[in-house]
Scaffold this motif. Structure first.
Motif, PDB file in Angstrom:
ATOM      1  N   ASP A 109     -22.402  68.364   6.727  1.00  0.00           N
ATOM      2  CA  ASP A 109     -21.925  68.128   8.095  1.00  0.00           C
ATOM      3  C   ASP A 109     -20.585  68.829   8.321  1.00  0.00           C
ATOM      4  OD1 ASP A 109     -24.097  66.591   8.657  1.00  0.00           O
ATOM      5  OD2 ASP A 109     -23.057  64.660   8.507  1.00  0.00           O
ATOM      6  N   PRO A 110     -20.319  69.216   9.592  1.00  0.00           N
ATOM      7  CA  PRO A 110     -19.008  69.803   9.897  1.00  0.00           C
ATOM      8  C   PRO A 110     -17.894  68.789   9.650  1.00  0.00           C
ATOM      9  CG  PRO A 110     -20.573  70.180  11.686  1.00  0.00           C
ATOM     10  CD  PRO A 110     -21.197  69.173  10.772  1.00  0.00           C
ATOM     11  N   VAL A 111     -16.740  69.295   9.275  1.00  0.00           N
ATOM     12  CA  VAL A 111     -15.567  68.458   9.027  1.00  0.00           C
ATOM     13  C   VAL A 111     -14.373  69.065   9.751  1.00  0.00           C
ATOM     14  CG1 VAL A 111     -13.899  67.693   7.294  1.00  0.00           C
ATOM     15  CG2 VAL A 111     -16.342  67.515   6.829  1.00  0.00           C
ATOM     16  N   THR A 112     -13.661  68.214  10.466  1.00  0.00           N
ATOM     17  CA  THR A 112     -12.465  68.636  11.194  1.00  0.00           C
ATOM     18  C   THR A 112     -11.267  67.850  10.697  1.00  0.00           C
ATOM     19  OG1 THR A 112     -13.757  69.167  13.183  1.00  0.00           O
ATOM     20  CG2 THR A 112     -11.381  68.843  13.474  1.00  0.00           C
ATOM     21  N   LEU A 113     -10.176  68.549  10.488  1.00  0.00           N
ATOM     22  CA  LEU A 113      -8.921  67.918  10.088  1.00  0.00           C
ATOM     23  C   LEU A 113      -7.855  68.292  11.101  1.00  0.00           C
ATOM     24  CD1 LEU A 113      -6.992  66.454   8.063  1.00  0.00           C
ATOM     25  CD2 LEU A 113      -6.682  68.697   6.967  1.00  0.00           C
ATOM     26  N   GLU A 114      -7.090  67.277  11.563  1.00  0.00           N
ATOM     27  CA  GLU A 114      -5.997  67.508  12.510  1.00  0.00           C
ATOM     28  C   GLU A 114      -4.727  66.855  11.969  1.00  0.00           C
ATOM     29  OE1 GLU A 114      -7.091  66.779  16.754  1.00  0.00           O
ATOM     30  OE2 GLU A 114      -8.949  66.008  15.851  1.00  0.00           O
ATOM     31  N   ILE A 115      -3.619  67.596  12.039  1.00  0.00           N
ATOM     32  CA  ILE A 115      -2.313  67.064  11.640  1.00  0.00           C
ATOM     33  C   ILE A 115      -1.308  67.427  12.721  1.00  0.00           C
ATOM     34  CG2 ILE A 115      -0.494  67.009   9.890  1.00  0.00           C
ATOM     35  CD1 ILE A 115      -2.518  68.000   7.852  1.00  0.00           C
ATOM     36  N   GLY A 116      -0.545  66.442  13.159  1.00  0.00           N
ATOM     37  CA  GLY A 116       0.486  66.680  14.161  1.00  0.00           C
ATOM     38  C   GLY A 116       1.864  66.624  13.530  1.00  0.00           C
ATOM     39  N   TYR A 117       2.732  67.520  13.973  1.00  0.00           N
ATOM     40  CA  TYR A 117       4.084  67.597  13.410  1.00  0.00           C
ATOM     41  C   TYR A 117       5.127  67.481  14.519  1.00  0.00           C
ATOM     42  CZ  TYR A 117       1.837  69.563   9.235  1.00  0.00           C
ATOM     43  OH  TYR A 117       1.043  69.763   8.132  1.00  0.00           O
ATOM     44  N   LEU A 118       6.217  66.799  14.190  1.00  0.00           N
ATOM     45  CA  LEU A 118       7.417  66.843  15.009  1.00  0.00           C
ATOM     46  C   LEU A 118       8.295  67.936  14.427  1.00  0.00           C
ATOM     47  CD1 LEU A 118       9.038  65.430  17.330  1.00  0.00           C
ATOM     48  CD2 LEU A 118      10.206  64.164  15.518  1.00  0.00           C
ATOM     49  N   THR A 119       8.664  68.917  15.254  1.00  0.00           N
ATOM     50  CA  THR A 119       9.413  70.070  14.778  1.00  0.00           C
ATOM     51  C   THR A 119      10.914  69.780  14.782  1.00  0.00           C
ATOM     52  OG1 THR A 119       9.717  71.085  16.957  1.00  0.00           O
ATOM     53  CG2 THR A 119       7.630  71.514  15.806  1.00  0.00           C
ATOM     54  N   PRO A 120      11.723  70.670  14.179  1.00  0.00           N
ATOM     55  CA  PRO A 120      13.180  70.463  14.206  1.00  0.00           C
ATOM     56  C   PRO A 120      13.744  70.361  15.616  1.00  0.00           C
ATOM     57  CG  PRO A 120      12.608  72.090  12.549  1.00  0.00           C
ATOM     58  CD  PRO A 120      11.345  71.793  13.293  1.00  0.00           C
ATOM     59  N   ALA A 121      13.106  71.011  16.587  1.00  0.00           N
ATOM     60  CA  ALA A 121      13.566  70.918  17.974  1.00  0.00           C
ATOM     61  C   ALA A 121      12.979  69.704  18.684  1.00  0.00           C
ATOM     62  CB  ALA A 121      13.208  72.190  18.743  1.00  0.00           C
ATOM     63  N   GLU A 122      12.340  68.811  17.914  1.00  0.00           N
ATOM     64  CA  GLU A 122      11.734  67.583  18.441  1.00  0.00           C
ATOM     65  C   GLU A 122      10.648  67.882  19.460  1.00  0.00           C
ATOM     66  OE1 GLU A 122      14.728  64.864  19.737  1.00  0.00           O
ATOM     67  OE2 GLU A 122      15.460  64.495  17.710  1.00  0.00           O
ATOM     68  N   GLU A 123       9.863  68.902  19.152  1.00  0.00           N
ATOM     69  CA  GLU A 123       8.679  69.231  19.933  1.00  0.00           C
ATOM     70  C   GLU A 123       7.448  69.014  19.054  1.00  0.00           C
ATOM     71  OE1 GLU A 123       8.527  69.836  23.066  1.00  0.00           O
ATOM     72  OE2 GLU A 123      10.650  70.062  23.502  1.00  0.00           O
ATOM     73  N   PHE A 124       6.257  69.223  19.658  1.00  0.00           N
ATOM     74  CA  PHE A 124       5.007  68.956  18.951  1.00  0.00           C
ATOM     75  C   PHE A 124       4.361  70.257  18.501  1.00  0.00           C
ATOM     76  CE2 PHE A 124       0.332  68.660  19.191  1.00  0.00           C
ATOM     77  CZ  PHE A 124       0.112  67.757  18.163  1.00  0.00           C
ATOM     78  N   ALA A 125       3.890  70.252  17.261  1.00  0.00           N
ATOM     79  CA  ALA A 125       3.082  71.349  16.737  1.00  0.00           C
ATOM     80  C   ALA A 125       1.836  70.733  16.116  1.00  0.00           C
ATOM     81  CB  ALA A 125       3.851  72.162  15.701  1.00  0.00           C
ATOM     82  N   GLY A 126       0.680  71.135  16.616  1.00  0.00           N
ATOM     83  CA  GLY A 126      -0.569  70.577  16.125  1.00  0.00           C
ATOM     84  C   GLY A 126      -1.338  71.586  15.294  1.00  0.00           C
ATOM     85  N   PHE A 127      -1.864  71.132  14.161  1.00  0.00           N
ATOM     86  CA  PHE A 127      -2.684  71.966  13.278  1.00  0.00           C
ATOM     87  C   PHE A 127      -4.109  71.436  13.281  1.00  0.00           C
ATOM     88  CE2 PHE A 127      -4.729  72.093   9.090  1.00  0.00           C
ATOM     89  CZ  PHE A 127      -4.876  73.463   8.914  1.00  0.00           C
ATOM     90  N   VAL A 128      -5.071  72.353  13.373  1.00  0.00           N
ATOM     91  CA  VAL A 128      -6.493  71.978  13.333  1.00  0.00           C
ATOM     92  C   VAL A 128      -7.230  72.977  12.444  1.00  0.00           C
ATOM     93  CG1 VAL A 128      -8.626  71.640  14.649  1.00  0.00           C
ATOM     94  CG2 VAL A 128      -6.422  71.042  15.684  1.00  0.00           C
ATOM     95  N   VAL A 129      -8.115  72.455  11.595  1.00  0.00           N
ATOM     96  CA  VAL A 129      -9.046  73.304  10.866  1.00  0.00           C
ATOM     97  C   VAL A 129     -10.418  72.654  10.969  1.00  0.00           C
ATOM     98  CG1 VAL A 129      -8.494  72.174   8.659  1.00  0.00           C
ATOM     99  CG2 VAL A 129      -9.600  74.430   8.677  1.00  0.00           C
ATOM    100  N   SER A 130     -11.433  73.465  11.307  1.00  0.00           N
ATOM    101  CA  SER A 130     -12.764  72.895  11.537  1.00  0.00           C
ATOM    102  C   SER A 130     -13.827  73.969  11.384  1.00  0.00           C
ATOM    103  CB  SER A 130     -12.855  72.286  12.936  1.00  0.00           C
ATOM    104  OG  SER A 130     -14.152  71.765  13.180  1.00  0.00           O
ATOM    105  N   ASP A 131     -14.992  73.552  10.908  1.00  0.00           N
ATOM    106  CA  ASP A 131     -16.139  74.455  10.888  1.00  0.00           C
ATOM    107  C   ASP A 131     -17.124  74.091  11.994  1.00  0.00           C
ATOM    108  OD1 ASP A 131     -16.930  72.072   9.738  1.00  0.00           O
ATOM    109  OD2 ASP A 131     -18.139  72.983   8.158  1.00  0.00           O
ATOM    110  N   ASP A 132     -16.614  73.383  13.006  1.00  0.00           N
ATOM    111  CA  ASP A 132     -17.410  73.035  14.186  1.00  0.00           C
ATOM    112  C   ASP A 132     -16.736  73.634  15.407  1.00  0.00           C
ATOM    113  OD1 ASP A 132     -18.931  71.992  16.181  1.00  0.00           O
ATOM    114  OD2 ASP A 132     -18.638  69.882  15.639  1.00  0.00           O
TER     115      ASP A 132
END
Length: 202
Positions: A109-132
């Motif tokens: 089955d496809p698998v998706t991983l998401e991680i959210g980060y608070l950056t040094p400037a206190e903004e959002f950076a989102g990471f996604v890896v998926s085979d779907d």
């Protein structure tokens, strides 16, 4: 011969009290009770202001960091592709969220991983890896995104674009796997996260 009789004395009348001056009258009115009554509205206003400021400050909850290790391990165990994740990011990049659908995935089955980060400037950076390619985490960002060329980051070529929300997105695709970095963070911070993406080694 009669002696001298008692001398009759008339009672002396007391002198009238002169009227008090306006200054004295004002001083008499400035009793403790009057002062308390005068200050009460001011004290009440101050207390209301303090309560309102405290309420506003307590309503803004601080961002709490998390450890995404268990979520990453689960995704790596169930994914049918070599999982990649941001690794050894500089100080100031704080993981604040992590989720995967690997817990319900069966073999293949496809698998998706998401991680959210608070950056040094206190903004959002989102990471996604998926085979779907149809998962919302991918289509919700790349659907309608406008490509604006490519950028080389740590030896990998990423496509740069602007999403419909006006945010920068960096992504690359290989062997049916999409790796995506996006968010409200400035380009330099998003590029830092993308450049840190490496194969997960456990």
């Amino acid at each position: 011969m009669t002696g001298p009789g008692p001398t009759s004395q008339r009672p002396q009348e007391s002198a009238p009290t002169p009227p008090s001056s306006p200054a004295v009258q004002r001083a008499n009115r400035m009793s403790a009770a009057n002062m308390i009554r005068s200050l009460a509205p001011l004290v009440l206003i101050c207390l209301l202001i303090v309560a309102w400021v405290s309420f506003r400050q307590s309503a803004v909850e601080p961002v709490r960091g998390i450890d995404p290790t268990s979520t990453v391990q689960l995704a790596a165990a169930r994914a049918s592709y070599p999982l990649v994740v941001p690794t050894a990011l500089p100080d100031g990049y704080q993981p604040t969220s992590a989720r995967t659908d690997a817990g319900q995935a069966e073999a293949g089955d496809p698998v998706t991983l998401e991680i959210g980060y608070l950056t040094p400037a206190e903004e959002f950076a989102g990471f996604v890896v998926s085979d779907d390619a149809r998962v919302d985490a991918v289509t919700g960002v790349l659907g309608g995104a406008e490509e604006e060329g490519t950028v080389d980051l740590d030896g990998e070529t990423w496509t740069r674009g602007t999403t419909q929300r006006g945010e920068t997105a960096l992504w690359r695709e290989a062997d049916g796997v999409t790796v995506l970095v996006t968010g409200s963070a400035v380009d330099d911070e998003l590029e830092t996260v993308a450049a840190g993406v490496e194969p997960y080694t456990g």
